[in-house]
Scaffold this motif. Structure first.
Motif, short mmCIF file in Angstrom:
data_model
loop_
_atom_site.label_atom_id
_atom_site.label_comp_id
_atom_site.label_asym_id
_atom_site.label_seq_id
_atom_site.Cartn_x
_atom_site.Cartn_y
_atom_site.Cartn_z
N THR A 83 -13.23 5.75 22.82
CA THR A 83 -11.97 5.87 22.09
C THR A 83 -10.95 4.93 22.76
N PRO A 84 -9.83 4.67 22.10
CA PRO A 84 -8.80 3.81 22.70
C PRO A 84 -8.31 4.29 24.07
N ASP A 85 -8.39 5.60 24.31
CA ASP A 85 -7.96 6.10 25.63
C ASP A 85 -9.10 6.17 26.65
N GLU A 87 -12.19 7.60 26.42
CA GLU A 87 -13.14 8.73 26.33
C GLU A 87 -14.41 8.27 25.62
#
Length: 102
Positions: A83-85, A87
């Motif tokens: 994910t963008p963060d 994860e």
């Protein structure tokens, strides 16, 4: 890791079992729901296990680089994305029953 099952996977499983109940009148909806829930619960193993083989037969799955897990005669295609963060998430992308798998 989190496991996300795409809506199309749930639809395909439901459609398969709808046809099964039509063709086999003694197969109850209760039995089908238990089987579906048990099978979808088994997909949680993807959250902790790595190293599943890459898809070998389904062209779309091969082209997309998806991996494959077999649960109760269903072949599940999945991949791991970030994910963008940052994860890591397992996304179950497609499913085919082994009788229909090509």
């Amino acid at each position: 890791m989190r496991v996300i099952v795409s809506p199309i996977v749930r639809i395909k499983i439901k459609d398969f079992y709808q046809a099964a109940m039509t063709n086999h009148p003694l197969l109850s909806e209760e039995t089908v729901m238990r089987k579906m829930n048990r099978m979808l619960d088994c997909l949680e193993i993807l959250a902790i296990t790595q190293g599943f083989k890459k898809a070998q037969y389904n062209r779309q799955w091969i082209v997309n680089g998806w991996r494959e897990l077999i649960v109760e005669d269903f072949h599940f295609a999945f991949d791991v994305v970030k994910t963008p963060d940052g994860e890591r998430v397992v996304i179950v992308r497609d499913v085919v029953h082994s009788l229909l798998y090509r």
